[in-house]
Each structure stands twice: as C-alpha cells, then as structure tokens.
Design a protein around this motif. Structure first.
Motif, PDB file in Angstrom:
ATOM      1  N   LEU B 241     -13.191  38.907  -5.567  1.00 24.26           N
ATOM      2  CA  LEU B 241     -12.915  37.483  -5.357  1.00 24.26           C
ATOM      3  C   LEU B 241     -13.135  37.091  -3.902  1.00 24.26           C
ATOM      4  N   VAL B 242     -12.658  37.936  -2.996  1.00 23.10           N
ATOM      5  CA  VAL B 242     -12.801  37.620  -1.576  1.00 23.10           C
ATOM      6  C   VAL B 242     -14.277  37.611  -1.196  1.00 23.10           C
ATOM      7  N   GLY B 243     -15.008  38.619  -1.670  1.00 22.50           N
ATOM      8  CA  GLY B 243     -16.425  38.696  -1.308  1.00 22.50           C
ATOM      9  C   GLY B 243     -17.237  37.604  -1.971  1.00 22.50           C
ATOM     10  N   GLY B 244     -16.897  37.298  -3.195  1.00 23.51           N
ATOM     11  CA  GLY B 244     -17.665  36.300  -3.945  1.00 23.51           C
ATOM     12  C   GLY B 244     -18.121  36.894  -5.260  1.00 23.51           C
ATOM     13  N   ILE B 245     -17.734  36.251  -6.365  1.00 23.89           N
ATOM     14  CA  ILE B 245     -18.050  36.815  -7.675  1.00 23.89           C
ATOM     15  C   ILE B 245     -19.482  36.487  -8.078  1.00 23.89           C
ATOM     16  N   TYR B 246     -19.952  37.168  -9.083  1.00 28.58           N
ATOM     17  CA  TYR B 246     -21.293  37.039  -9.668  1.00 28.58           C
ATOM     18  C   TYR B 246     -22.398  37.517  -8.721  1.00 28.58           C
ATOM     19  N   THR B 247     -22.070  38.220  -7.652  1.00 25.34           N
ATOM     20  CA  THR B 247     -23.121  38.745  -6.777  1.00 25.34           C
ATOM     21  C   THR B 247     -22.896  40.236  -6.580  1.00 25.34           C
ATOM     22  N   THR B 248     -23.921  40.924  -6.060  1.00 24.67           N
ATOM     23  CA  THR B 248     -23.738  42.331  -5.708  1.00 24.67           C
ATOM     24  C   THR B 248     -23.121  42.431  -4.325  1.00 24.67           C
ATOM     25  N   MET B 249     -23.587  41.552  -3.445  1.00 25.77           N
ATOM     26  CA  MET B 249     -23.146  41.619  -2.055  1.00 25.77           C
ATOM     27  C   MET B 249     -21.658  41.290  -1.919  1.00 25.77           C
ATOM     28  N   GLY B 250     -21.184  40.360  -2.743  1.00 21.88           N
ATOM     29  CA  GLY B 250     -19.791  39.925  -2.649  1.00 21.88           C
ATOM     30  C   GLY B 250     -18.802  41.069  -2.732  1.00 21.88           C
ATOM     31  N   PRO B 251     -18.791  41.812  -3.872  1.00 20.27           N
ATOM     32  CA  PRO B 251     -17.852  42.929  -3.984  1.00 20.27           C
ATOM     33  C   PRO B 251     -18.031  43.978  -2.882  1.00 20.27           C
ATOM     34  N   ILE B 252     -19.293  44.194  -2.426  1.00 21.44           N
ATOM     35  CA  ILE B 252     -19.502  45.198  -1.368  1.00 21.44           C
ATOM     36  C   ILE B 252     -18.786  44.755  -0.095  1.00 21.44           C
ATOM     37  N   LEU B 253     -19.049  43.506   0.304  1.00 19.94           N
ATOM     38  CA  LEU B 253     -18.409  42.998   1.517  1.00 19.94           C
ATOM     39  C   LEU B 253     -16.895  42.952   1.350  1.00 19.94           C
TER      40      LEU B 253
END
Lengths: 306, 317
Positions: B241-253
């Motif tokens: 959620l913090v990184g941004g959902i529906y992306t690969t980069m979001g959960p990584i960050l």
C-alpha cells in the motif's frame, strides 16, 4: 435493511432438527449451545447493522469488543466497579469511541468500494490490538466474581447459571431494537437509509446522522456485551479477534439484513459447536465449525443464484 | 537499454552485498527480501480485483510442509522448498475452487479465516506438527550459513519480481486488468474469469508457500503462533500500500522503506510496534491511496512536462 421472514424459515427447520437430535443425545450440550449461541448473536448483531445499513464490513468489530472488555476490566481493577454495573459507562465510552472512529475514518470511505473499506477497518483493528498490547501486554487477565461461577444441577449434569444472562440480554436487545426500528421516527429513517440511501436523502433524511447513529449504537452494544462477558472470559489482546469472523459467518447464514435470522443462526452455531466439543478427543476442532458453516452457506447460496 | 543497465547494477549490488555489508545489514536485507516477495505476491492477487487476506495462511502451510518434509521424509532442505510450493499450491487449488466463486467482502473474509483455519488444523494434528509447542529442525539450511541463505532468498525474490513484471507486461495482464475493472464486461468479451482467478491464486499461494519454507529453514523451527502470525499478513499489505498497488515497483520500494523503518521500530518499541503499520495502512488509505511510487512518478513527469513547456516557450521568444 430488509427484514425478510422467508429467508429464516429454512434456518428454523435446521435448528429444530438439530435440537431434537441433540436433545435426545446430550441435553447439556443443548443448553450450553443456547447460551453460547446467544452471545454470538449479541455480538453479531452490531456487525449486521453496520453491514446492512452502511454497507461496510467492519473488520475492527471484534477489537471494539476487546476494547470494551479492557475498559470494563480497568474499571473493576482501579475503581472496583462490578463488571455488570460498568456496562453503562463502557456503553457510553464505546459510543463515543465509535463516533470518533466514524468521524476520523469510516466517513471518508463511505461508498468508495469494498477495497479501501476493508483495508481501512483491518488497519484500525491492528491499531487497537497493538495499543492494547503496549499498555497491557499479551498476558491473559481474569476478573473473578463469585456469582459468575454459580451453577445449577439438573439431573446428573451441571450447567452454569450465569450464562443464562446472555440469553436474556440477547433477546432483550433484539426485542428493543425491533421495537425501536418499527416505532420511532429515527428507526424508520434507519430503515429507509438501509433500503435506499439516495432516496432517503432526497426525502430529507439526514443520512450522515443515521450512519453516525448506527455506527455508535453498534459499538455501544459491544460495550454492553463486554461488561456482561467479562466475568466469564479471560481477556488478552486477541480475545475479540475471532468474533469478527464468527459474526460474519452468522450474517451470511441469516442472509444480509435479516435481524431475526441472526439470533437463530447464532443459536444454531452455538449448539453445533457444543456438540463437536462434546465428542471426546475431537473438542479442538470445534473452532472450525463456524468456517464449515460459512463455506456451506455461501456455497448453497451460490448454487441457488446460479 | 539504459534501464537494463540500471536494473543490472541493482542486481549486482544486491548479489555482492555479503562482501561489503556486515552481518546485521545482511540479516536485515534477508528479512526485507522475504517480505518483498510476500508483498509482491499479495499485490499480484490484488491486481485481479480480489482482496485476499490468505497470505499468512499459505505462508504457514509452506513453513510446515517444508519442515515436515525435511524431518520426516529426510529430503534435502532446498528440495523441500519445492515441496512447500507444491503443497501450498495444491491446497490453494482446492480452496480456490470454493472461495474464488465469491467476490468482494465474501472472498476477503473467507481468506481472512484461512490462516485461523490452517492454524486450528495444525494444532490438532499434533503427531505431525508438534501441536501448540511446534517443532524444531536439527539445523538450519546450509548449516546456517547466512550468506548462502541470503543468496537463496535473493534468487527467489528476483524470480518473483520477474514473474510480477511479466504479469504486468504480458497478454495476461489485459485479462487481469479487465477482470478488476469490470468483471461483467470481461466475461462478455470472452475472458474465462474463473480460470484466471484460480491461476493467479494458485501461483501466488505457491510463492507464499516457498517463502514460508525458506523462512522456516532459516530459523529451523515452526510454532503455530509465530508461523501463522499476523506479521506475515499485515506487513506485506502495508508495504504494497505504501509503495503503490498494482505495480511491481511499489511493493519493492514499500518493502525497502518499511523494512528499514521496522528494524528501527523494533529497537525503540519491542512491544506493539505493529501499531505503526496499522496506522500506516489507515493513513495511506485515507490520504495517499495511490502510494508513494505513483505519486513520485507523477510529480517527476509533471516537472518534466513543465520543463518541456518552458523550453518551448523560451524558444518561441
């Protein structure tokens, strides 16, 4: 919220069937199930109200109950107020807490779809659990009251007499709620909002106020239940957690928006659990009964719809 | 091309970490990678529009499957990870056939119950699982060599990242996105919704199973309370959620960001540090529903387009 008599009729049939079979086999399981089931119904009712009228599944439901239990516990330990008397202050405290939660969070995700609502209430539930952990750690706590461990003997088995208070309270709360919905102006407004929020708004009902009222009331009922429950349970931060799931299972059993059904569903589940618990060596599996029921009901409904 | 070099640089940096980082940083990185994979697997399921709370359950199943296969069947720990994946996937397939017919709150709450259900089952099968006191392995994987464990987890995480990226780039992603946006439209355009949902549910559960297995092999013990702990549900969700959902980069960050914060929080508040995660979820949902990655990307693009505009206007003069 629609009160649908037809939906509950099959529940009646199942309950009736189970009662007869169990009554012949082990009558104490029947009474124990009735007591436990009333408690389930009492806890599930607020969840059903919020879900039926506001269309929000509150995953922090069980945690509000836990907060109520701890509030009652604190009143008992620090001011030696009896849990049964503390139901009133705890009721007021939880009404206020419900109001705060509603204004700060729930209000902002109304009508935004289930995803933010579920995640939000999940976050709130974690916050409440962890706050309790910070102050009281995970150590289980008990409140001993002599009257709560009294029992009566019928024939050759003993049953707790205090738990009949659950049954009484459950029926009282259900009756009062139904009276309130039918007889008062606010109750009628709640009905209207539950059926069609937009329509209710057009005819001049303050929908926001109704939502606030429902959320506060449902939170308050949990406070009421907490005080009554306290002498019979040991409390720790996760005490209330399973009740969110069990309550949802009951709502699914009863059918969305059915008040009558919840009491029946609760008692049915309570008896089913008591029966499993009574089987020697398999008592530990009774925690899974609600899940089995949930899956069975959802599957059955799915087939009906398809 | 520039991008590939950029990514390669990061992979090499991550792979050579044991040579220049101390033991503590290595341990923190291992934990971050574990949660990164879990977070990605949760997000992949979310991309189909189904909010699953089942991570912790399949994580725990994988953990038990891996441990039991090593100590009862005496197979190699690395091989047991495959067993964990297959087991979790198998259970997910069976469970999925029931729960994936459900939508929205019904699906969410049934998956939320899964961890509890698996925990009760594990507690009751005490001959196999050790009941409530759990079980211990004689030794951790690779004899407890933390560098090898780190590489193994890094390898798995890179594969998970690639799968996630593949899912966002391949043809499947159109199907998945359309299911999320409007299921009825998806169905009427000939997409077999149920098939895709089962597919995603099964392989995300397999990932969770593997991660559970690795985690167990790393610490060499399982216990119902800690294996099915809320941590493995809450942290991945907060990270995505913090990184941004529906992306690969979001959960990584998100995983890197929250993983580092988490280590600090554990030091300053050993009890109840998960409170912060609950708070983070609430705040992100209320004020930052897109997550930091998307917001940052938008800001960056806006600035770029403004720069282009400025250039254009100055040229016009």
């Amino acid at each position: 919220m629609k009160i649908n008599q037809k939906k509950t009729s099959w529940l009646f049939a199942i309950l009736f069937f189970i009662v007869i079979i169990v009554g012949i086999w082990d009558a104490s399981a029947l009474i124990y199930g009735l007591q436990r089931g009333s408690l389930y119904a009492l806890i599930a009712l607020p969840l059903a109200m919020v879900l039926g009228i506001m269309d929000i599944l509150n995953l922090a439901h069980g945690e509000l109950l836990t907060v109520g239990l701890y509030a009652s516990y604190v009143l008992f330990i620090n001011f030696s107020i009896d849990p049964l008397i503390s139901t009133l202050p705890v009721f007021i405290f939880l009404v206020i807490l419900g109001g705060i939660i509603y204004f700060l969070t729930i209000k902002k995700v109304l009508g935004e779809g289930h995803l933010p609502q579920l995640l939000l209430t999940f976050g709130i539930s974690i916050m409440l659990i962890e706050l309790i952990k910070i102050y009281w750690t995970t150590r289980p706590r008990n409140v001993y009251r002599a009257y709560a461990s009294s029992s009566i003997t019928i024939g050759n088995f003993r049953i707790g007499s205090y738990e009949f208070l659950y049954v009484f309270l459950a029926f009282a709360v259900f009756l009062l709620l139904k009276l309130f919905l039918k007889k008062t102006r606010l109750g009628q407004a709640v009905y209207a909002v539950g059926q069609n929020p937009r329509g209710a708004e057009i005819v001049g009902i303050n929908v926001d106020l109704v939502y606030l009222f429902i959320f506060c009331l449902s939170s308050g009922i949990l406070g009421l239940t907490a005080g009554v429950m306290l002498p019979r349970v040991s409390i720790f931060p996760l005490t209330g957690n399973p009740f969110s799931l069990i309550s949802f299972a009951l709502v699914a059993m009863a059918g969305m928006g059915s008040i009558n059904g919840i009491l029946l569903a609760g008692i049915t589940l309570g008896i089913a659990e008591a029966v499993i618990q009574a089987i020697p060596g398999y008592g530990g599996w009774s925690d899974l009964v609600f899940f089995g029921v949930l899956i069975a009901v959802i599957m059955a409904k799915n087939i009906q719809e398809a | 091309m520039k991008k590939i070099i950029f990514y390669l640089f990061f992979v090499i940096m991550a792979a050579t970490l044991p040579y220049y980082a101390g033991g503590y940083l290595l341990h923190v990185s291992t934990t971050i990678l574990i949660f990164m994979s879990l977070s990605l697997s949760w997000d992949m399921m979310l991309r189909t529009g189904q909010l699953s709370f089942g991570n912790a359950g399949f994580f725990g199943l994988g953990a038990y499957a891996s441990l039991i296969s090593v100590s009862n069947l005496d197979i190699h720990p690395v091989l047991s990870l495959f067993f964990a994946a297959v087991f979790a996937a198998g259970v997910a397939l069976v469970v999925g056939f029931a729960v994936l017919r459900l939508r929205k709150i019904y699906f969410a709450i049934t998956t939320l119950a899964l961890a509890l259900v698996f925990e009760v089952i594990v507690m009751n099968l005490s001959d196999l699982t050790g009941g409530s006191s759990g079980r211990v392995l004689p030794q951790a994987i690779f004899g407890g060599n933390s560098v090898l464990i780190y590489w193994l987890i890094l390898f798995i995480t890179i594969i998970v990242i690639l799968i996630s990226e593949l899912l966002n780039k391949s043809k499947t992603h159109y199907a998945i996105n359309s299911i999320r946006n409007d299921e009825i439209t998806a169905r009427s355009s000939g997409i077999n919704v149920f098939k895709y949902l089962v597919f995603v549910f099964v392989f995300t559960s397999a990932i969770q199973g593997i991660i559970g297995g690795v985690y167990t092999q790393q610490y060499a013990f399982v216990m119902p309370e800690s294996t099915f702990s809320l941590d493995f549900l809450l942290l991945p969700i907060a990270m995505a959620l913090v990184g941004g959902i529906y992306t690969t980069m979001g959960p990584i960050l998100g995983a890197i960001f929250l993983g580092l914060i988490s280590e600090y929080l554990k030091l300053i508040m050993p009890y109840g540090h998960l409170f912060i995660y609950g708070l983070i979820i609430v705040i992100v949902i209320l004020f930052l529903p897109e997550g930091i990655y998307k917001v940052a990307r938008k800001k960056y693009r806006n600035r770029k387009s403004q720069e282009v505009k400025l250039d254009a206007s100055s040229e016009g003069k």
